[in-house]
Design a protein around this motif. Structure first.
Motif, PDB file in Angstrom:
ATOM      1  N   MET A   1       0.852  -1.197   0.000  1.00  0.00           N
ATOM      2  CA  MET A   1       0.000   0.000   0.000  1.00  0.00           C
ATOM      3  C   MET A   1       0.887   1.247   0.000  1.00  0.00           C
ATOM      4  N   GLY A   2       0.678   2.143  -0.976  1.00  0.00           N
ATOM      5  CA  GLY A   2       1.465   3.359  -1.066  1.00  0.00           C
ATOM      6  C   GLY A   2       1.115   4.360   0.018  1.00  0.00           C
ATOM      7  N   ASN A   3       1.964   5.373   0.177  1.00  0.00           N
ATOM      8  CA  ASN A   3       1.740   6.370   1.220  1.00  0.00           C
ATOM      9  C   ASN A   3       0.415   7.102   1.052  1.00  0.00           C
ATOM     10  N   GLN A   4       0.024   7.361  -0.212  1.00  0.00           N
ATOM     11  CA  GLN A   4      -1.230   8.086  -0.456  1.00  0.00           C
ATOM     12  C   GLN A   4      -2.429   7.288   0.043  1.00  0.00           C
ATOM     13  N   GLN A   5      -2.432   5.978  -0.248  1.00  0.00           N
ATOM     14  CA  GLN A   5      -3.530   5.119   0.216  1.00  0.00           C
ATOM     15  C   GLN A   5      -3.431   4.881   1.722  1.00  0.00           C
ATOM     16  N   LEU A   6      -2.197   4.750   2.209  1.00  0.00           N
ATOM     17  CA  LEU A   6      -1.983   4.461   3.619  1.00  0.00           C
ATOM     18  C   LEU A   6      -2.473   5.597   4.505  1.00  0.00           C
ATOM     19  N   LYS A   7      -2.260   6.827   4.077  1.00  0.00           N
ATOM     20  CA  LYS A   7      -2.677   7.953   4.921  1.00  0.00           C
ATOM     21  C   LYS A   7      -4.204   8.038   5.010  1.00  0.00           C
ATOM     22  N   TRP A   8      -4.903   7.648   3.941  1.00  0.00           N
ATOM     23  CA  TRP A   8      -6.370   7.628   4.009  1.00  0.00           C
ATOM     24  C   TRP A   8      -6.857   6.489   4.899  1.00  0.00           C
ATOM     25  N   PHE A   9      -6.153   5.355   4.869  1.00  0.00           N
ATOM     26  CA  PHE A   9      -6.491   4.233   5.746  1.00  0.00           C
ATOM     27  C   PHE A   9      -6.336   4.644   7.208  1.00  0.00           C
ATOM     28  N   TYR A  10      -5.211   5.316   7.508  1.00  0.00           N
ATOM     29  CA  TYR A  10      -4.977   5.792   8.872  1.00  0.00           C
ATOM     30  C   TYR A  10      -6.040   6.816   9.281  1.00  0.00           C
ATOM     31  N   LEU A  11      -6.420   7.678   8.347  1.00  0.00           N
ATOM     32  CA  LEU A  11      -7.415   8.712   8.649  1.00  0.00           C
ATOM     33  C   LEU A  11      -8.751   8.082   9.058  1.00  0.00           C
ATOM     34  N   ILE A  12      -9.193   7.088   8.315  1.00  0.00           N
ATOM     35  CA  ILE A  12     -10.466   6.422   8.615  1.00  0.00           C
ATOM     36  C   ILE A  12     -10.377   5.646   9.927  1.00  0.00           C
ATOM     37  N   ALA A  13      -9.238   4.965  10.143  1.00  0.00           N
ATOM     38  CA  ALA A  13      -9.059   4.220  11.395  1.00  0.00           C
ATOM     39  C   ALA A  13      -9.113   5.153  12.599  1.00  0.00           C
ATOM     40  N   LEU A  14      -8.474   6.307  12.484  1.00  0.00           N
ATOM     41  CA  LEU A  14      -8.494   7.289  13.570  1.00  0.00           C
ATOM     42  C   LEU A  14      -9.897   7.819  13.811  1.00  0.00           C
ATOM     43  N   ALA A  15     -10.642   8.050  12.734  1.00  0.00           N
ATOM     44  CA  ALA A  15     -12.016   8.546  12.879  1.00  0.00           C
ATOM     45  C   ALA A  15     -12.861   7.560  13.682  1.00  0.00           C
ATOM     46  N   LEU A  16     -12.692   6.273  13.418  1.00  0.00           N
ATOM     47  CA  LEU A  16     -13.448   5.251  14.141  1.00  0.00           C
ATOM     48  C   LEU A  16     -13.018   5.175  15.601  1.00  0.00           C
ATOM     49  N   LEU A  17     -11.696   5.234  15.830  1.00  0.00           N
ATOM     50  CA  LEU A  17     -11.187   5.135  17.207  1.00  0.00           C
ATOM     51  C   LEU A  17     -11.555   6.360  18.034  1.00  0.00           C
ATOM     52  N   TRP A  18     -11.240   7.549  17.505  1.00  0.00           N
ATOM     53  CA  TRP A  18     -11.505   8.766  18.268  1.00  0.00           C
ATOM     54  C   TRP A  18     -12.979   9.126  18.272  1.00  0.00           C
ATOM     55  N   GLY A  19     -13.712   8.766  17.220  1.00  0.00           N
ATOM     56  CA  GLY A  19     -15.150   9.029  17.217  1.00  0.00           C
ATOM     57  C   GLY A  19     -15.877   8.229  18.286  1.00  0.00           C
ATOM     58  N   SER A  20     -15.305   7.067  18.629  1.00  0.00           N
ATOM     59  CA  SER A  20     -15.890   6.231  19.681  1.00  0.00           C
ATOM     60  C   SER A  20     -15.444   6.659  21.073  1.00  0.00           C
ATOM     61  N   SER A  21     -14.411   7.498  21.144  1.00  0.00           N
ATOM     62  CA  SER A  21     -13.850   7.884  22.437  1.00  0.00           C
ATOM     63  C   SER A  21     -14.826   8.706  23.274  1.00  0.00           C
ATOM     64  N   PHE A  22     -15.640   9.519  22.609  1.00  0.00           N
ATOM     65  CA  PHE A  22     -16.499  10.446  23.347  1.00  0.00           C
ATOM     66  C   PHE A  22     -17.606   9.726  24.111  1.00  0.00           C
ATOM     67  N   ILE A  23     -18.148   8.673  23.524  1.00  0.00           N
ATOM     68  CA  ILE A  23     -19.167   7.914  24.244  1.00  0.00           C
ATOM     69  C   ILE A  23     -18.523   7.125  25.388  1.00  0.00           C
ATOM     70  N   LEU A  24     -17.266   6.691  25.206  1.00  0.00           N
ATOM     71  CA  LEU A  24     -16.557   5.989  26.277  1.00  0.00           C
ATOM     72  C   LEU A  24     -16.257   6.936  27.439  1.00  0.00           C
ATOM     73  N   ILE A  25     -15.933   8.195  27.125  1.00  0.00           N
ATOM     74  CA  ILE A  25     -15.734   9.197  28.176  1.00  0.00           C
ATOM     75  C   ILE A  25     -17.034   9.403  28.949  1.00  0.00           C
ATOM     76  N   LYS A  26     -18.135   9.508  28.210  1.00  0.00           N
ATOM     77  CA  LYS A  26     -19.449   9.707  28.836  1.00  0.00           C
ATOM     78  C   LYS A  26     -19.759   8.568  29.805  1.00  0.00           C
ATOM     79  N   ARG A  27     -19.509   7.341  29.376  1.00  0.00           N
ATOM     80  CA  ARG A  27     -19.770   6.181  30.243  1.00  0.00           C
ATOM     81  C   ARG A  27     -18.785   6.143  31.410  1.00  0.00           C
ATOM     82  N   GLY A  28     -17.548   6.554  31.163  1.00  0.00           N
ATOM     83  CA  GLY A  28     -16.555   6.548  32.227  1.00  0.00           C
ATOM     84  C   GLY A  28     -16.857   7.534  33.333  1.00  0.00           C
TER      85      GLY A  28
END
Length: 297
Positions: A1-28
């Protein structure tokens, strides 16, 4: 996977991880105070990173440790507390929406403090995304008029810190691996985090025996390992592969994920918020569309 594709993969992965963080904070926050939640999150994350990345610390030069410390302080420790306090008064989805100001702030910080080149299309994309974020805020305010929106200042302050941190990593820590930056930062943060836990009587047996505390600790553990440790490594690598504005544009995708979790958790959602989410996605596309770089005069 080239850097151009890899950075979009990382971007989506981060969106899923950090987007889920706020509900986890609320529950915590059900069983923990904001200080306890933030400190436990940082301390546990530090332990995980030290186990998997301690050898990477040798990559850090003595002259870089001050930037590692600053990066940890403004990129992890203080924002962790600010978001926890914010969610005592505003919905988790609203906190995520306010976090979407990071790309605009990263662009401004880069222009005024780090000599970043001005790119018109990038600026337009950031503004479009910001308009979508404002629309989301207004829609949330109309649905929840009783919430104290002064607490919304806290995520904005945290977002400004993230903007400075992204530029610091790009400008001063480019030669260190993503894991090395994250591990070095949290080695430093471990000690103040543990100090705060002791000061807040976190280790009291009676406190830890409460069922709501134990459930909250489970949510925060998931948050620390996935939403902080893993996400920090990915984010640092993304900055090195791209630039501060692209990497922080993940905050435009985070509200979409956070709104989904908020909807499942009973937070109200409207068609206007859905439309605003679409505007945000357009902003992400425009701000990261391939263009010819122009040198700053």
């Amino acid at each position: 996977m080239g850097n151009q594709q890899l950075k979009w993969f990382y971007l989506i992965a981060l969106a899923l991880l950090w987007g889920s963080s706020f509900i986890l904070i609320k529950r915590g926050l059900v069983g923990l105070s904001p200080l306890q939640l933030g400190s436990f999150r940082v301390a546990l994350c530090a332990i995980v990173l030290i186990i998997i990345g301690f050898k990477k610390i040798k990559q850090i030069k003595s002259s870089q440790w001050k930037w590692i410390g600053i990066s940890g302080l403004i990129g992890s420790l203080l924002p962790t507390f600010l978001f926890a306090y914010a969610e005592t008064e505003i919905d988790s989805a609203v906190a995520a929406i306010l976090n979407s100001t990071v790309p605009l702030l990263a662009l401004i910080v880069g222009l005024f403090f780090f000599g970043t080149a001005f790119i018109k299309k990038q600026f337009i994309g950031v503004v479009v995304g910001l308009v979508g974020s404002i629309a989301l805020i207004l829609a949330g305010a109309s649905l929840n008029p009783d919430q104290n929106y002064w607490y919304g200042v806290l995520p904005v302050i945290a977002s400004l810190m993230y903007a400075f941190n992204a530029n610091i990593i790009k400008s001063y820590l480019g030669g260190i691996s993503a894991l090395g930056i994250a591990t070095g930062s949290f080695v430093i943060l471990f000690f103040p985090a543990m100090g705060i836990l002791v000061a807040t009587d976190f280790f009291n047996e009676a406190f830890l025996a409460k069922e709501e505390v134990q459930v909250s600790l489970l949510y925060v553990a998931v948050l620390a390992i996935l939403g902080t440790a893993l996400a920090k490594i990915i984010f640092n690598r993304l900055i090195q592969l791209s630039d501060p504005v692209f990497s922080t544009s993940v905050t435009y995708l985070i509200p979409v994920v956070a709104l989904f979790w908020g909807l499942l958790d009973g937070e109200e959602f409207s068609l206007l918020q859905l439309a605003a989410g679409g505007i945000i996605l357009v902003g992400v596309y425009l701000s990261n569309k391939k263009k010819r770089l122009k040198k700053k005069l």
